[in-house]
Scaffold this active site. Sequence first.
Site, mmCIF file in Angstrom:
data_model
loop_
_atom_site.group_PDB
_atom_site.id
_atom_site.type_symbol
_atom_site.label_atom_id
_atom_site.label_comp_id
_atom_site.label_asym_id
_atom_site.label_seq_id
_atom_site.Cartn_x
_atom_site.Cartn_y
_atom_site.Cartn_z
ATOM 1 N N LYS A 1 -7.106 29.811 -22.640
ATOM 2 C CA LYS A 1 -7.486 28.759 -23.783
ATOM 3 C C LYS A 1 -6.595 28.786 -24.875
ATOM 4 O O LYS A 1 -5.888 27.755 -25.333
ATOM 5 C CB LYS A 1 -8.799 28.835 -24.064
ATOM 6 N N ARG B 1 -19.494 27.768 -28.169
ATOM 7 C CA ARG B 1 -19.934 28.919 -27.183
ATOM 8 C C ARG B 1 -21.251 28.984 -26.854
ATOM 9 O O ARG B 1 -21.590 30.013 -26.080
ATOM 10 C CB ARG B 1 -19.313 30.376 -27.854
ATOM 11 N N ARG C 1 -2.894 41.710 -20.663
ATOM 12 C CA ARG C 1 -2.876 40.914 -21.829
ATOM 13 C C ARG C 1 -2.227 41.770 -23.202
ATOM 14 O O ARG C 1 -2.662 43.035 -23.288
ATOM 15 C CB ARG C 1 -4.029 40.315 -22.334
ATOM 16 N N ARG D 1 -5.810 44.198 -27.458
ATOM 17 C CA ARG D 1 -6.981 43.827 -28.066
ATOM 18 C C ARG D 1 -7.960 44.689 -27.574
ATOM 19 O O ARG D 1 -8.210 45.053 -26.466
ATOM 20 C CB ARG D 1 -7.443 42.440 -27.876
ATOM 21 N N ARG E 1 -18.097 40.567 -21.551
ATOM 22 C CA ARG E 1 -17.646 39.161 -22.097
ATOM 23 C C ARG E 1 -17.912 38.041 -20.862
ATOM 24 O O ARG E 1 -18.485 37.010 -21.339
ATOM 25 C CB ARG E 1 -16.328 39.048 -22.586
#
Length: 211
Positions: free
Chosen positions: A13, A88, A123, A155, A166
């Site tokens: 996203k 969300r 990532r 992260r 998640r």
Amino acid sequence: MKLILLGAPGAGKGTQSARISEKYNIPAIATGDILRAAIKEGTELGKSAKSYIDAGKLVPDEVVIGIIREKLASDSCRNGFILDGFPRSIPQAEALDQMGVAMDAVLSLEVPDEKIIERMSGRRVCHCGASYHVVYLPPMQTGICDKCGNKLYIRDDDAEETVRKRLETYHAQTEPLKAYYAKKGILITVEGQEEVADTTRAVFSALASVE
Ligand code: ADP
Ligand code: ZN
């Protein structure tokens, strides 16, 4: 253009919202980025958000609704905006409706869970907001941001266990938004592709029907 980007964590996203923001010249508002900035600054907001984020849970609705209410009232959002990471949950979507914001489209980026887990492990992000992947979207120089030259980092919530949590949170609380917006007739789904540029092409062609 008032747009919502839906999709699992790591569906891409953030990357796509940056592309859309450039093309349509509208700001992208990412609740995750705002919360992480608050954590870094050590504000009250950041302190209360951190434990939820590190556990792979959603930050309480009232908190993020307040953030969005304030952002959308600002001048820069007058000609449109992209919401990345909000709403969300159903209560967040209802709050947005109650603010009187009529969205033009809700674009859901579809990526299977196994793919997400593979992607998140590679990532790397930068404090400037840029995001990379060691295999799929490497920076020109390993570990260094192309845009600002700062060091890239992983992260905290990209640890595999947190990623699984998640994803669970996404399926339970966020995915029902697809039916919510399909009912309003504004849901568009786009399959995430192997190549970022191919996904962007699919996203742009889907949005062309909205303009
Ligand atoms: P991703 O989409 O990759 O999960 P984000 O940067 O959008 O990452 O969000 C990171 C974390 O911030 C989420 O896991 C959640 O804890 C919190 N968060 C972000 N947006 C919201 C929101 N709208 N409501 C509740 N929590 C949120
Ligand atoms: Zn950077």
